[in-house]
Enzyme design. Structure first.
Site, short mmCIF file in Angstrom:
data_model
loop_
_atom_site.label_atom_id
_atom_site.label_comp_id
_atom_site.label_asym_id
_atom_site.label_seq_id
_atom_site.Cartn_x
_atom_site.Cartn_y
_atom_site.Cartn_z
N SER A 120 -2.75 -7.82 2.81
CA SER A 120 -3.08 -7.67 4.23
C SER A 120 -3.49 -9.02 4.82
O SER A 120 -3.15 -9.35 5.96
CB SER A 120 -4.21 -6.67 4.41
N ARG A 128 -1.96 -6.07 -8.45
CA ARG A 128 -0.98 -7.16 -8.45
C ARG A 128 -1.37 -8.11 -9.58
O ARG A 128 -2.55 -8.19 -9.92
CB ARG A 128 -1.02 -7.92 -7.11
N LYS A 140 -15.90 -7.51 5.23
CA LYS A 140 -14.60 -8.20 5.36
C LYS A 140 -14.27 -8.52 6.82
O LYS A 140 -13.23 -9.14 7.08
CB LYS A 140 -13.49 -7.32 4.77
N HIS A 146 0.84 -1.21 0.00
CA HIS A 146 0.00 0.00 0.00
C HIS A 146 0.88 1.26 0.00
O HIS A 146 0.61 2.22 -0.71
CB HIS A 146 -0.88 0.06 1.26
#
Ligand code: ADP
Length: 170
Positions: free
Chosen positions: A128, A90, A41, A17
């Site tokens: 993460s 990514r 989440k 990030h």
């Protein structure tokens, strides 16, 4: 290009990030890192802590601000006077989802442009969720998250310091 917004869950912030934040901040007048609540989440860190972890990390970047938000990302971008949304990509893992979201956002807000920055190769496999898994098992997080984020993760999982820094003896 004036105000841009980099939205995300940041649960927690990683060097992947940070790389996007630094590179985006160099391209725009002002960058707002927008941290969304994201109850779907079930984040590990509460919203206020995710905000303060990012604030500490970007303290040295004069054109970067951090704000929490709820609701639609495009509404938040408009609220802060933004015209551009920044996202990080990514290989493989992000493209399909980002593409889907981008098309939906374009329908909702055709005036907001999307700027996708490719991850730097050393952060290609950094996420993460992986960080949380490693932290939970007491793995060393050096080079993956800023030190204050590593401290917060250790506190969350009550990992002894020597194990988390890789000094644990067999
Ligand atoms: P979200 O729930 O929106 O995916 P994240 O905090 O997981 O929130 O990610 C925010 C943004 O940062 C997304 O665009 C994601 O693709 C990007 N990102 C996450 N990790 C990396 C990384 N290692 N390199 C580049 N971009 C990343």
């Amino acid at each position: 290009m004036d105000v841009a917004v980099y939205p995300g869950t940041f649960d927690p912030l990683t060097y992947g990030h940070m790389d996007i934040i630094e590179r985006a901040a160099a391209l725009v007048g002002k960058l707002v890192v927008g941290i969304y609540e994201n109850p779907t989440k079930q984040p590990l860190f509460p919203l206020e802590q995710r905000v303060s972890l990012v604030e500490e990390a970007v303290a040295g970047l004069s054109n970067v601000r951090v704000k929490a938000f709820k609701g639609l990302t495009v509404d938040f971008i408009r609220q802060v006077g933004g015209k551009v949304m920044v996202r990080g990509l990514r290989a493989n893992s992000d493209f399909e989802r980002e593409f889907e979201m981008a098309l939906m956002n374009r329908k909702l807000a055709p005036d907001i442009e999307l700027l996708c920055l490719m991850t730097s190769s050393q952060y290609q496999f950094l996420s993460s969720s992986l960080i949380k898994e490693v932290a939970k098992l007491g793995g060393c997080l050096e080079g993956m998250v800023p030190e204050h984020v590593a401290v917060a993760l250790r506190e969350k999982f009550s990992v002894p310091m020597e194990l988390a820094t890789g000094d644990g003896k067999m």
